[in-house]
Design a protein around this motif. Structure first.
Motif, mmCIF file in Angstrom:
data_model
loop_
_atom_site.group_PDB
_atom_site.id
_atom_site.type_symbol
_atom_site.label_atom_id
_atom_site.label_comp_id
_atom_site.label_asym_id
_atom_site.label_seq_id
_atom_site.Cartn_x
_atom_site.Cartn_y
_atom_site.Cartn_z
ATOM 1 N N VAL A 158 0.858 -1.180 0.000
ATOM 2 C CA VAL A 158 0.000 0.000 0.000
ATOM 3 C C VAL A 158 0.895 1.231 0.000
ATOM 4 O O VAL A 158 1.850 1.314 0.784
ATOM 5 C CB VAL A 158 -0.928 0.063 1.231
ATOM 6 N N SER A 159 0.591 2.173 -0.860
ATOM 7 C CA SER A 159 1.324 3.429 -0.912
ATOM 8 C C SER A 159 0.409 4.556 -0.456
ATOM 9 O O SER A 159 -0.634 4.797 -1.059
ATOM 10 C CB SER A 159 1.826 3.695 -2.337
ATOM 11 N N LEU A 160 0.792 5.235 0.628
ATOM 12 C CA LEU A 160 0.035 6.385 1.125
ATOM 13 C C LEU A 160 0.689 7.664 0.609
ATOM 14 O O LEU A 160 1.893 7.851 0.780
ATOM 15 C CB LEU A 160 0.026 6.419 2.654
ATOM 16 N N ILE A 161 -0.101 8.523 -0.008
ATOM 17 C CA ILE A 161 0.414 9.780 -0.526
ATOM 18 C C ILE A 161 -0.567 10.894 -0.157
ATOM 19 O O ILE A 161 -1.769 10.774 -0.390
ATOM 20 C CB ILE A 161 0.592 9.739 -2.055
ATOM 21 N N ALA A 162 -0.048 11.965 0.424
ATOM 22 C CA ALA A 162 -0.866 13.138 0.738
ATOM 23 C C ALA A 162 -0.503 14.256 -0.223
ATOM 24 O O ALA A 162 0.651 14.397 -0.622
ATOM 25 C CB ALA A 162 -0.629 13.584 2.180
ATOM 26 N N ILE A 163 -1.494 15.044 -0.606
ATOM 27 C CA ILE A 163 -1.241 16.139 -1.542
ATOM 28 C C ILE A 163 -1.919 17.415 -1.060
ATOM 29 O O ILE A 163 -2.900 17.385 -0.312
ATOM 30 C CB ILE A 163 -1.720 15.801 -2.968
ATOM 31 N N GLU A 164 -1.382 18.550 -1.482
ATOM 32 C CA GLU A 164 -2.067 19.821 -1.274
ATOM 33 C C GLU A 164 -2.322 20.430 -2.651
ATOM 34 O O GLU A 164 -1.394 20.734 -3.393
ATOM 35 C CB GLU A 164 -1.253 20.767 -0.396
ATOM 36 N N PRO A 165 -3.579 20.570 -3.049
ATOM 37 C CA PRO A 165 -3.902 21.068 -4.386
ATOM 38 C C PRO A 165 -3.779 22.584 -4.526
ATOM 39 O O PRO A 165 -3.847 23.104 -5.633
ATOM 40 C CB PRO A 165 -5.353 20.629 -4.574
ATOM 41 N N GLY A 166 -3.585 23.295 -3.418
ATOM 42 C CA GLY A 166 -3.558 24.749 -3.465
ATOM 43 C C GLY A 166 -4.935 25.331 -3.173
ATOM 44 O O GLY A 166 -5.918 24.610 -2.993
ATOM 45 N N PHE A 167 -5.014 26.648 -3.131
ATOM 46 C CA PHE A 167 -6.262 27.333 -2.817
ATOM 47 C C PHE A 167 -7.136 27.429 -4.062
ATOM 48 O O PHE A 167 -6.780 28.087 -5.044
ATOM 49 C CB PHE A 167 -5.983 28.727 -2.274
ATOM 50 N N ILE A 168 -8.295 26.740 -4.013
ATOM 51 C CA ILE A 168 -9.200 26.682 -5.164
ATOM 52 C C ILE A 168 -10.570 27.202 -4.726
ATOM 53 O O ILE A 168 -11.385 26.463 -4.161
ATOM 54 C CB ILE A 168 -9.319 25.235 -5.698
ATOM 55 N N PRO A 169 -10.854 28.474 -4.955
ATOM 56 C CA PRO A 169 -12.107 29.063 -4.472
ATOM 57 C C PRO A 169 -13.360 28.437 -5.080
ATOM 58 O O PRO A 169 -14.430 28.484 -4.478
ATOM 59 C CB PRO A 169 -11.994 30.542 -4.882
ATOM 60 N N GLN A 170 -13.232 27.865 -6.295
ATOM 61 C CA GLN A 170 -14.418 27.375 -6.997
ATOM 62 C C GLN A 170 -14.946 26.050 -6.453
ATOM 63 O O GLN A 170 -15.974 25.561 -6.916
ATOM 64 C CB GLN A 170 -14.120 27.207 -8.495
ATOM 65 N N THR A 171 -14.250 25.445 -5.507
ATOM 66 C CA THR A 171 -14.778 24.217 -4.927
ATOM 67 C C THR A 171 -16.001 24.550 -4.080
ATOM 68 O O THR A 171 -16.275 25.707 -3.773
ATOM 69 C CB THR A 171 -13.739 23.515 -4.055
ATOM 70 N N ASP A 172 -16.707 23.521 -3.655
ATOM 71 C CA ASP A 172 -17.932 23.721 -2.883
ATOM 72 C C ASP A 172 -17.662 23.708 -1.381
ATOM 73 O O ASP A 172 -18.559 23.446 -0.590
ATOM 74 C CB ASP A 172 -18.935 22.624 -3.260
ATOM 75 N N LEU A 173 -16.421 23.987 -1.003
ATOM 76 C CA LEU A 173 -16.045 23.911 0.400
ATOM 77 C C LEU A 173 -16.825 24.892 1.266
ATOM 78 O O LEU A 173 -17.133 24.621 2.422
ATOM 79 C CB LEU A 173 -14.540 24.179 0.547
ATOM 80 N N SER A 174 -17.191 26.058 0.688
ATOM 81 C CA SER A 174 -17.889 27.087 1.458
ATOM 82 C C SER A 174 -19.403 26.970 1.370
ATOM 83 O O SER A 174 -20.118 27.918 1.663
ATOM 84 C CB SER A 174 -17.472 28.478 0.955
ATOM 85 N N ARG A 175 -19.896 25.797 0.993
ATOM 86 C CA ARG A 175 -21.335 25.639 0.734
ATOM 87 C C ARG A 175 -22.196 25.928 1.955
ATOM 88 O O ARG A 175 -23.371 26.271 1.815
ATOM 89 C CB ARG A 175 -21.623 24.218 0.224
ATOM 90 N N GLU A 176 -21.641 25.807 3.152
ATOM 91 C CA GLU A 176 -22.432 26.040 4.358
ATOM 92 C C GLU A 176 -21.962 27.276 5.105
ATOM 93 O O GLU A 176 -22.254 27.438 6.285
ATOM 94 C CB GLU A 176 -22.370 24.796 5.249
ATOM 95 N N SER A 177 -21.236 28.148 4.400
ATOM 96 C CA SER A 177 -20.754 29.386 5.010
ATOM 97 C C SER A 177 -21.781 30.499 4.838
ATOM 98 O O SER A 177 -22.786 30.347 4.130
ATOM 99 C CB SER A 177 -19.425 29.802 4.377
ATOM 100 N N ALA A 178 -21.505 31.636 5.473
ATOM 101 C CA ALA A 178 -22.379 32.798 5.333
ATOM 102 C C ALA A 178 -22.393 33.266 3.880
ATOM 103 O O ALA A 178 -21.455 33.018 3.120
ATOM 104 C CB ALA A 178 -21.890 33.920 6.244
ATOM 105 N N ILE A 179 -23.442 33.984 3.501
ATOM 106 C CA ILE A 179 -23.633 34.369 2.101
ATOM 107 C C ILE A 179 -22.474 35.226 1.588
ATOM 108 O O ILE A 179 -22.049 35.104 0.442
ATOM 109 C CB ILE A 179 -24.984 35.106 1.916
ATOM 110 N N TYR A 180 -21.930 36.102 2.450
ATOM 111 C CA TYR A 180 -20.845 36.960 1.982
ATOM 112 C C TYR A 180 -19.584 36.153 1.694
ATOM 113 O O TYR A 180 -18.796 36.485 0.800
ATOM 114 C CB TYR A 180 -20.569 38.082 2.992
ATOM 115 N N ILE A 181 -19.382 35.057 2.437
ATOM 116 C CA ILE A 181 -18.236 34.176 2.175
ATOM 117 C C ILE A 181 -18.423 33.460 0.841
ATOM 118 O O ILE A 181 -17.485 33.334 0.032
ATOM 119 C CB ILE A 181 -18.074 33.153 3.307
ATOM 120 N N LYS A 182 -19.631 33.017 0.584
ATOM 121 C CA LYS A 182 -19.918 32.343 -0.678
ATOM 122 C C LYS A 182 -19.670 33.275 -1.861
ATOM 123 O O LYS A 182 -19.088 32.881 -2.880
ATOM 124 C CB LYS A 182 -21.364 31.846 -0.692
#
Length: 274
Positions: A185-209
């Motif tokens: 088994v090979s474990l690999i972690a990655i950091e894709p960088g800051f991507i605002p277009q993802t849905d990560l803020s879907r439950e944030s306040a409207i101004y954050i969205k």
């Protein structure tokens, strides 16, 4: 690895996922399936894993990409009574690995019998935020006594700490697998960088969205989903990474270091025992 017929299972049963799949050009020998999986529910994870393992006892599992994440503006609990961010971003990852690990190892063993150099990979999509707070004047250390938010809650801080916990357990799990399932088994972690277009803020306040959708994508440090995806593809498929494990790949597809805290043995062991 990709000469044989492959089944790709996406976990995100919604209209956006279906639309994205329809836009893809899929070679006829491959297949994409969409399956329901809710990482905020241990019941959902167990059901998904059971369905995957029982559909075909010879179905190989070459690659597991752990990409889902959330960040909450206010404190909330899951049906399992855990704080939502920690369960979704951390606890559920390791439950899913636990349930699928035997099949992942078996897949590598089958490939090794065919002299295939590719061993199964588990990809953790981390975040540079888990280390950015180190040395900051407002830095708060991870408090394992406050994983439920009862002593105070800050959405961004809990997101950062969930990613730190992920990397702590990633490093500890890698040591265990190196000892008990070396080169299976090979474990690999990655950091894709800051991507605002993802849905990560879907439950944030409207101004954050609005900020994430219209303003931050124009920032010079922002990256597109395609750029972030390239890091995942590299970590998942590059022959340069064969038979290597415990790697942390940065947004430029270079081997890098995770946060200093994530390598601390005492923190790793405390979290595993927790």
């Amino acid at each position: 690895m990709f000469q044989e017929r492959k089944v790709i299972i996406l976990t995100g049963a919604n209209s956006a996922t279906e639309k994205a799949v329809l836009a893809l050009t899929i070679p006829p020998q491959h297949k994409i399936e969409i399956s329901k999986l809710d990482l905020s529910s241990f019941t959902s994870i167990k059901s998904f894993a059971q369905g995957l393992l029982t559909r075909d006892s010879t179905l190989p599992l070459n690659l597991l990409i752990l990409n889902a994440a959330t960040i909450k503006s206010t404190l909330s609990k899951t049906e399992d009574n855990f704080e939502t961010t920690f369960q979704t971003n951390h606890f559920s990852y390791f439950l899913l690995i636990h349930l699928l690990l035997d099949r992942i190892i078996w897949t590598s063993e089958q490939q090794q019998q065919r002299a295939d150099p590719f061993i199964s990979r588990i990809i953790f999509v981390s975040s540079s935020l888990h280390k950015q707070s180190e040395g900051h004047k407002n830095f708060e250390s991870l408090d394992v006594e406050n994983l439920d938010g009862s002593k105070g809650y800050d959405g961004l801080l809990f997101y950062r700490h969930s990613k730190l916990m992920q990397m702590l357990c990633f490093n500890q799990l890698n040591k265990i697998l190196e000892r008990e399932a070396k080169e299976k088994v090979s474990l690999i972690a990655i950091e894709p960088g800051f991507i605002p277009q993802t849905d990560l803020s879907r439950e944030s306040a409207i101004y954050i969205k609005l900020l994430m959708k219209f303003i931050l994508p124009l920032a010079p440090f922002a990256r597109t989903p395609e750029q972030g995806g390239m890091v995942i593809v590299y970590a998942s498929t590059s022959p340069d990474l064969e038979k290597q494990s415990g790697l942390y790949i940065n947004k430029c597809c270079k081997v890098d270091k995770a946060s200093e805290d994530s390598y601390k043995e005492d923190l790793q062991k405390n979290l595993v025992e927790y």
